[in-house]
Design a protein around this motif. Structure first.
Motif, PDB file in Angstrom:
ATOM      1  N   ALA A  68       0.820  -1.210   0.000  1.00  0.00           N
ATOM      2  CA  ALA A  68       0.000   0.000   0.000  1.00  0.00           C
ATOM      3  C   ALA A  68       0.855   1.261   0.000  1.00  0.00           C
ATOM      4  CB  ALA A  68      -0.920  -0.019   1.219  1.00  0.00           C
ATOM      5  N   PHE A 116      -6.783   3.882   2.176  1.00  0.00           N
ATOM      6  CA  PHE A 116      -6.747   2.951   1.051  1.00  0.00           C
ATOM      7  C   PHE A 116      -8.126   2.305   0.859  1.00  0.00           C
ATOM      8  CE2 PHE A 116      -2.495   3.139   2.897  1.00  0.00           C
ATOM      9  CZ  PHE A 116      -1.762   3.532   1.789  1.00  0.00           C
ATOM     10  N   ALA A 164      -7.247   5.122  -3.526  1.00  0.00           N
ATOM     11  CA  ALA A 164      -6.660   5.679  -2.297  1.00  0.00           C
ATOM     12  C   ALA A 164      -6.809   7.196  -2.315  1.00  0.00           C
ATOM     13  CB  ALA A 164      -5.192   5.303  -2.165  1.00  0.00           C
TER      14      ALA A 164
END
Length: 317
Positions: A68, A116, A164
């Motif tokens: 991420a 996210f 995101a």
């Protein structure tokens, strides 16, 4: 522009709240395993779901996923586009130019808050767009006067779905002026005939040159006795007492190493020789011819020590 922001300037900055700072721009490359491999090796992240399909499936994924924290990496333009002028012919963006107009030419990142929506997988092509959330009033910081510029970056996949968001805050600041280093006191002209005197001064010893033959004292130092012509000499250490024979109060020309007005005195030592020094511990208007004085020392920097004299009464107090 003046350091004090004008009402017009403040209004122009406030008008940026809610405006688009960056149009939607796709990253140069889709999400891919080689870049993921470089990232996890650099970060020493050994989570197997980033490089091993079986490990990813065992953890509920369809295959490997990207870390991420790589979200920004997928939309970076690369080194050349960041530094070469011909890659960005329009020059700095309008907001950067407006902040520079106010003197806020330096920048440091202060906050990054990421949210996210889904994990990225190889083949995803990420784009980013950015809007201005707010620009703070001028704040005084340790780095200098500045403004916190808060923006929101939105990351989308090729279909336009949000993957995101990032709340991003920069401090654009006007660098605080650094104090100029104190100027060094002018260096004395040292030669083989007087080096001994300055060497002793560095040890806080005031010495007087003495003829080895006729025993007469002399200052300033010289190679030959003016009384008998002898070239042989030694030194004696002065008692450090005397009186003001004459003096001047210097106002001009000014040198940055000195504080003015500057008392420059001709001191007659009890031994009978005279030397030119500064006076300490006394206001210029209080200096008098005949004033008893005692030895003091000035150490303007680690490489230089010079004798000075202060009123004898100051020693008694």
């Amino acid at each position: 522009m003046s350091d004090a922001p004008t009402d017009d300037y403040e209004a122009r900055l406030r008008a940026w709240a809610g405006r688009e700072l960056l149009e939607r721009r796709p990253g140069p490359d889709p999400v891919n395993v080689p870049m993921i491999r470089h990232w996890v090796e650099a970060m020493a992240d050994d989570n197997p779901i980033y490089l091993d399909d079986d490990a990813a499936r065992a953890n509920g994924r369809d295959g490997v996923v990207a870390p991420a924290s790589m979200i920004q990496a997928w939309v970076m333009r690369g080194y050349a586009a960041s530094v070469r002028a011909d890659e960005d012919p329009a020059g700095p963006d309008e907001l950067t130019a407006l902040l520079a107009e106010g003197g806020y030419t330096s920048v440091v990142a202060t906050d990054s808050e990421l949210e996210f929506h889904r994990e990225l997988v190889p083949g995803d092509h990420v784009s980013v767009e950015e809007t201005v959330e707010s620009i703070s009033p001028e704040k005084q910081t340790a780095l200098g006067a500045g403004r916190f510029v808060s923006t929101v970056k939105t990351y989308r996949d090729a279909s336009g779905e949000i993957v995101a968001t990032q709340k991003w805050r920069l401090l654009r600041f006007r660098p605080a002026g650094k104090p100029a280093p104190k100027a060094l006191r002018p260096r004395p002209a040292i030669n083989p005939d007087n080096a001994f005197w300055f060497d002793a001064a560095r040890e806080h010893r005031l010495v007087i040159q003495r003829c080895a033959d006729c025993k007469s004292l002399r200052h300033p130092p010289g190679p030959c006795c003016p009384q008998c012509g002898s070239f042989d000499w030694d030194t004696v250490e002065a008692q450090g007492e005397g009186h003001v024979h004459s003096y001047v109060v210097n106002h001009h020309p000014r040198h940055p190493a000195f504080e003015y007005p500057l008392v420059v005195a001709l001191i007659e030592l009890t031994e009978g020789t005279r030397l030119i020094t500064n006076m300490t511990g006394v206001a210029p208007e209080d200096v008098e011819v005949g004033m008893p004085v005692v030895l003091d020392w000035i150490d303007p920097d680690p490489d230089l020590s010079l004798p000075a004299f202060r009123p004898a009464a100051a020693k008694e107090r």
